[in-house]
Design a protein around this motif. Structure first.
Motif, PDB file in Angstrom:
ATOM      1  N   PHE A 175     -71.061 -74.868  46.353  1.00  0.00           N
ATOM      2  CA  PHE A 175     -70.697 -76.549  46.508  1.00  0.00           C
ATOM      3  C   PHE A 175     -71.679 -77.536  46.529  1.00  0.00           C
ATOM      4  N   SER A 176     -72.637 -77.425  47.433  1.00  0.00           N
ATOM      5  CA  SER A 176     -73.772 -78.104  47.474  1.00  0.00           C
ATOM      6  C   SER A 176     -74.559 -78.234  46.364  1.00  0.00           C
ATOM      7  N   ARG A 177     -74.969 -77.265  45.916  1.00  0.00           N
ATOM      8  CA  ARG A 177     -75.912 -77.260  44.529  1.00  0.00           C
ATOM      9  C   ARG A 177     -75.149 -77.989  43.209  1.00  0.00           C
ATOM     10  N   LEU A 178     -73.923 -77.614  43.387  1.00  0.00           N
ATOM     11  CA  LEU A 178     -73.035 -78.207  42.191  1.00  0.00           C
ATOM     12  C   LEU A 178     -73.049 -79.642  42.312  1.00  0.00           C
ATOM     13  N   ILE A 179     -72.919 -80.318  43.330  1.00  0.00           N
ATOM     14  CA  ILE A 179     -73.037 -81.725  43.593  1.00  0.00           C
ATOM     15  C   ILE A 179     -74.299 -82.272  43.080  1.00  0.00           C
ATOM     16  N   GLU A 180     -75.343 -81.639  43.608  1.00  0.00           N
ATOM     17  CA  GLU A 180     -76.685 -81.854  43.531  1.00  0.00           C
ATOM     18  C   GLU A 180     -77.162 -82.053  41.826  1.00  0.00           C
ATOM     19  N   ARG A 181     -76.515 -81.185  41.124  1.00  0.00           N
ATOM     20  CA  ARG A 181     -76.510 -81.078  39.750  1.00  0.00           C
ATOM     21  C   ARG A 181     -76.396 -82.541  38.917  1.00  0.00           C
ATOM     22  N   TYR A 182     -75.495 -83.536  39.566  1.00  0.00           N
ATOM     23  CA  TYR A 182     -75.202 -84.516  38.928  1.00  0.00           C
ATOM     24  C   TYR A 182     -76.392 -85.571  39.144  1.00  0.00           C
ATOM     25  N   ASP A 183     -76.543 -86.382  38.135  1.00  0.00           N
ATOM     26  CA  ASP A 183     -77.464 -87.338  38.472  1.00  0.00           C
ATOM     27  C   ASP A 183     -77.111 -88.591  39.235  1.00  0.00           C
ATOM     28  N   TRP A 184     -75.645 -88.647  39.224  1.00  0.00           N
ATOM     29  CA  TRP A 184     -75.201 -89.891  40.061  1.00  0.00           C
ATOM     30  C   TRP A 184     -75.021 -89.455  41.457  1.00  0.00           C
ATOM     31  N   SER A 185     -75.352 -88.402  41.772  1.00  0.00           N
ATOM     32  CA  SER A 185     -74.880 -87.933  43.410  1.00  0.00           C
ATOM     33  C   SER A 185     -76.066 -88.287  44.447  1.00  0.00           C
ATOM     34  N   SER A 186     -77.166 -88.852  43.920  1.00  0.00           N
ATOM     35  CA  SER A 186     -78.179 -89.351  44.517  1.00  0.00           C
ATOM     36  C   SER A 186     -79.214 -90.242  43.754  1.00  0.00           C
ATOM     37  N   ILE A 187     -79.843 -91.134  44.517  1.00  0.00           N
ATOM     38  CA  ILE A 187     -81.073 -91.896  43.915  1.00  0.00           C
ATOM     39  C   ILE A 187     -82.363 -91.461  44.393  1.00  0.00           C
ATOM     40  N   GLN A 188     -83.193 -90.859  43.565  1.00  0.00           N
ATOM     41  CA  GLN A 188     -84.541 -90.061  43.939  1.00  0.00           C
ATOM     42  C   GLN A 188     -85.627 -90.803  43.748  1.00  0.00           C
ATOM     43  N   ASN A 189     -86.804 -90.624  44.155  1.00  0.00           N
ATOM     44  CA  ASN A 189     -88.195 -91.017  44.154  1.00  0.00           C
ATOM     45  C   ASN A 189     -88.049 -92.563  44.812  1.00  0.00           C
ATOM     46  N   ILE A 190     -87.536 -92.543  46.133  1.00  0.00           N
ATOM     47  CA  ILE A 190     -87.817 -94.064  46.513  1.00  0.00           C
ATOM     48  C   ILE A 190     -88.740 -93.832  47.646  1.00  0.00           C
ATOM     49  N   TRP A 191     -89.617 -94.868  47.457  1.00  0.00           N
ATOM     50  CA  TRP A 191     -90.686 -94.947  48.623  1.00  0.00           C
ATOM     51  C   TRP A 191     -90.760 -95.900  49.583  1.00  0.00           C
ATOM     52  N   VAL A 192     -90.588 -96.080  50.812  1.00  0.00           N
ATOM     53  CA  VAL A 192     -90.580 -96.930  51.823  1.00  0.00           C
ATOM     54  C   VAL A 192     -91.873 -97.075  52.813  1.00  0.00           C
ATOM     55  N   GLU A 193     -92.218 -98.229  52.798  1.00  0.00           N
ATOM     56  CA  GLU A 193     -93.515 -98.516  53.773  1.00  0.00           C
ATOM     57  C   GLU A 193     -93.090 -98.334  55.142  1.00  0.00           C
ATOM     58  N   PRO A 194     -93.742 -98.115  56.202  1.00  0.00           N
ATOM     59  CA  PRO A 194     -93.318 -98.092  57.464  1.00  0.00           C
ATOM     60  C   PRO A 194     -92.983 -99.526  57.979  1.00  0.00           C
ATOM     61  N   GLU A 195     -93.610-100.428  57.509  1.00  0.00           N
ATOM     62  CA  GLU A 195     -93.235-101.829  57.841  1.00  0.00           C
ATOM     63  C   GLU A 195     -91.800-102.080  57.459  1.00  0.00           C
TER      64      GLU A 195
END
Length: 223
Positions: A175-195
């Motif tokens: 079930f978790s892998r099925l959810i991960e297959r959809y592009d709209w399940s998460s937004i990836q490649n987000i980089w945040v600075e410590p500040e």
């Protein structure tokens, strides 16, 4: 007697699972509550959480820099802080709605506090966590309880228990892998600075303080 037995079983389970920071935190918190029962004192959940953090950091200060320690304590802290306000905002007119509201409140409260760290460490913003938790969370006690019986040796000779544990584990994994297959399940490649991470926490907890206090001056100060 029951409290003493639970303490023994609790720490036995902790040793079986490898004494990870999240398990130690839970065990210390419950141990504080059970010790209060044994001596006739009532323990407050927030105090128990800070006792667990203090004890673990006193034993090993390097726990502070482990991701599991940070996520575990921060999620429980925000659950204790935000659960009731979120729950009161959701409809819970019947039994099913009440259980759904409780699960959503716990998940939302945990994600409010841990979301900046999740984005910072894993560079991903999950979008379907609240909905998937409605399916996964109710099944976890059954899976963990059955797994404990199997690990302890009590349920090894029960074929039905083995099939149930394996089936539930495989089902949740698929079930978790099925959810991960959809592009709209998460937004990836987000980089945040410590500040920026520090600013996020100021906004989250400052906004929570303003929301809980209902003071306009606090909102102006936060802005």
């Amino acid at each position: 007697v029951r409290a003493a037995i639970i303490l023994v079983l609790l720490w036995g389970y902790a040793f079986l699972t490898g004494l990870s920071p999240s398990v130690i935190r839970a065990c210390i918190m419950v141990s504080v509550v059970l010790t209060g029962i044994l001596i006739g004192r009532r323990a407050r959940p927030m105090n128990s959480l800070f006792i667990a953090a203090f004890g673990m950091l006193l034993y090993n200060p390097h726990y502070l820099f482990q991701v599991s320690f940070q996520l575990s304590f921060l999620s429980v802290f925000t659950i204790l802080l935000f659960y009731k306000p979120i729950y009161n905002l959701l409809p819970h007119s019947n039994y099913i709605a009440e259980k759904a509201a409780s699960l959503l409140s716990v998940s939302a409260a945990a994600q409010i506090g841990t979301l900046p760290l999740v984005i910072y460490y894993f560079h991903e913003l999950p979008l379907l966590g609240l909905l998937t938790n409605l399916i996964i969370v109710p099944l976890l006690p059954i899976l963990l309880g059955g797994g404990f019986l199997w690990l302890s040796g009590i349920g090894i000779n029960i074929p039905v228990l083995t099939h149930i544990i394996n089936g539930m584990a495989d089902g949740l994994d698929q079930f978790s892998r099925l959810i991960e297959r959809y592009d709209w399940s998460s937004i990836q490649n987000i980089w945040v600075e410590p500040e920026s991470l520090i600013l996020w926490f100021i906004l989250i907890f400052g906004g929570a303080a303003v929301f809980l206090s209902h003071q306009v001056k606090g909102l102006i100060g936060l802005l």
